[in-house]
Design an enzyme around this catalytic site. Structure first.
Site, short mmCIF file in Angstrom:
data_model
loop_
_atom_site.label_atom_id
_atom_site.label_comp_id
_atom_site.label_asym_id
_atom_site.label_seq_id
_atom_site.Cartn_x
_atom_site.Cartn_y
_atom_site.Cartn_z
N SER A 166 0.84 -1.20 0.00
CA SER A 166 0.00 0.00 0.00
C SER A 166 0.88 1.26 0.00
O SER A 166 1.64 1.47 -0.94
CB SER A 166 -0.96 -0.05 1.19
OG SER A 166 -1.97 0.93 1.07
N ASP A 269 -10.10 -3.75 -4.81
CA ASP A 269 -9.33 -2.63 -4.28
C ASP A 269 -9.45 -1.44 -5.22
O ASP A 269 -9.34 -1.60 -6.44
CB ASP A 269 -7.86 -3.05 -4.14
CG ASP A 269 -6.98 -2.03 -3.46
OD1 ASP A 269 -7.50 -1.01 -2.95
OD2 ASP A 269 -5.76 -2.25 -3.43
N HIS A 299 -8.39 -4.81 -0.36
CA HIS A 299 -7.06 -4.20 -0.28
C HIS A 299 -6.15 -4.81 0.78
O HIS A 299 -4.98 -5.08 0.52
CB HIS A 299 -7.25 -2.70 -0.02
CG HIS A 299 -5.99 -1.96 0.25
ND1 HIS A 299 -5.15 -1.53 -0.76
CD2 HIS A 299 -5.39 -1.57 1.41
CE1 HIS A 299 -4.12 -0.90 -0.24
NE2 HIS A 299 -4.22 -0.91 1.07
#
Length: 338
Positions: A166, A269, A299
């Site tokens: 991320s 996501d 995600h």
């Protein structure tokens, strides 16, 4: 009254049923942090519930850098003649949440499975420390491993790799190019970008990345939470198109200096398509790239790989374990220890 994080009816049938059961029991009742007034105490919460246990490795030790600590995981046993390969891992959390403890379970799996030293920094967080503090700390960590690794950590500085999830994937992409710009450059065997943020100008009101519209109301990282992170980390909008903030804006010449790259994205996501587009840009300039889309997954699945029988959510997230296993195998192959 609906739970604070009840699954959107349009998203529900598209999600992995294992995740749905887990979410309804352990996530739905939690108040999303971006709906609350900012308080650093928010960081004391579990960042993502459902992580597996931390495995035993040969040694775990923290070191102080200029502005943060770095935690180093060393494998059990005797290092190879030239030293251990080394991997620098940047945790996720939107540059705002997460800490040096957040992804220890994953770090120990990489350490054991790829037989490498893993170094993970506790880089400074927004909003107290906005961009470029996280970039600076991430760069210092990689340079510190390269320069001190052989004498201090038993590391082979010619066998280095980098990765992150991320916001950490964003940092890994950026650092992989920054170190290539040094004179002499630091050469990396691999960059692993897991659900990376590559474009901090993306919006659900545009068509550049269909996943931003398609998954706008997805679980966990919906558009509201992502923009909350972005506004804390990059309050100055002019900074959002800088390549060391949004790596997708790097020039072709700079992108071509990236190492071999593995990109993992989740079908549910909002960041899915910017990760895939970034991979296509790398391919076009000659960087070896492979990618995998994890079907029906949201995600945050990397941190949701619990499988310990004593855990109350035993065996709920097979896709999380699949991702961790793939990442370990990919790294081991890059280091030649598969």
């Amino acid at each position: 009254m609906a739970a604070p994080q009840a699954i959107d009816p349009a998203i529900l049938p598209r999600l992995d049923p294992e995740y749905v059961a887990f979410h309804n029991e352990h996530v739905a009742h939690l108040v999303p942090p971006h709906t609350l007034p900012w308080d650093p105490a928010i960081r004391k919460r579990t960042t993502v519930p459902g992580s597996a246990e931390v495995l035993q490795v040969g040694m775990v030790q923290d070191y102080e850098l200029s502005h943060c600590r770095v935690r180093v995981f060393t494998p059990e046993g005797v290092p190879p003649p030239g030293g251990w390969p080394a991997y620098v891992w940047y945790h996720g959390g939107g540059w705002t949440l997460g800490n040096i403890d957040t992804e220890n379970a994953f770090c120990t799996r990489l350490c054991k499975g790829a037989k490498c030293v893993v170094a993970s920094p506790d880089y400074r967080l927004a909003p107290e420390h906005p961009y470029p503090a996280a970039v600076d700390d991430s760069m210092e960590t990689l340079q510190w491993v390269f320069e001190n690794g052989k004498s201090l950590l038993g590391v082979d500085p010619t066998r280095l790799a980098i990765g992150g999830s991320s916001a950490g994937g964003n940092l890994a992409a950026i650092i992989s190019m920054k170190v290539a710009e040094l004179n002499p450059p630091i050469l990396l065997k691999l960059a692993q970008l897991i659900v990376p943020v590559t474009d901090n100008t993306a919006l659900h009101t545009e068509d550049r990345y269909p996943s931003w519209k398609e998954n706008a109301n997805t679980v966990w990282l919906d558009t509201g939470r992502m923009l909350w992170f972005r506004n804390f980390y990059i309050p100055n909008e002019a900074d959002r198109t800088k390549w060391d903030n949004s790596p997708i804006f790097a020039s072709d010449e700079l992108l071509a200096k990236s190492p071999k790259t593995w990109i993992a994205v989740m079908e549910l996501d909002i960041l899915r398509d910017e990760g895939l587009v970034y991979g296509e840009r790398l391919k076009k300039v000659g960087v070896p790239v492979s990618h995998k889309v994890y079907a029906k997954a949201p995600h945050q699945i990397l941190a949701m790989d619990v499988e310990h029988p004593s855990h109350p959510v035993f065996s709920v997230l097979g896709v999380g374990r699949e991702l961790v296993s793939d990442a370990v195998a990919n790294l081991a192959e890059a280091f030649g220890v598969a």
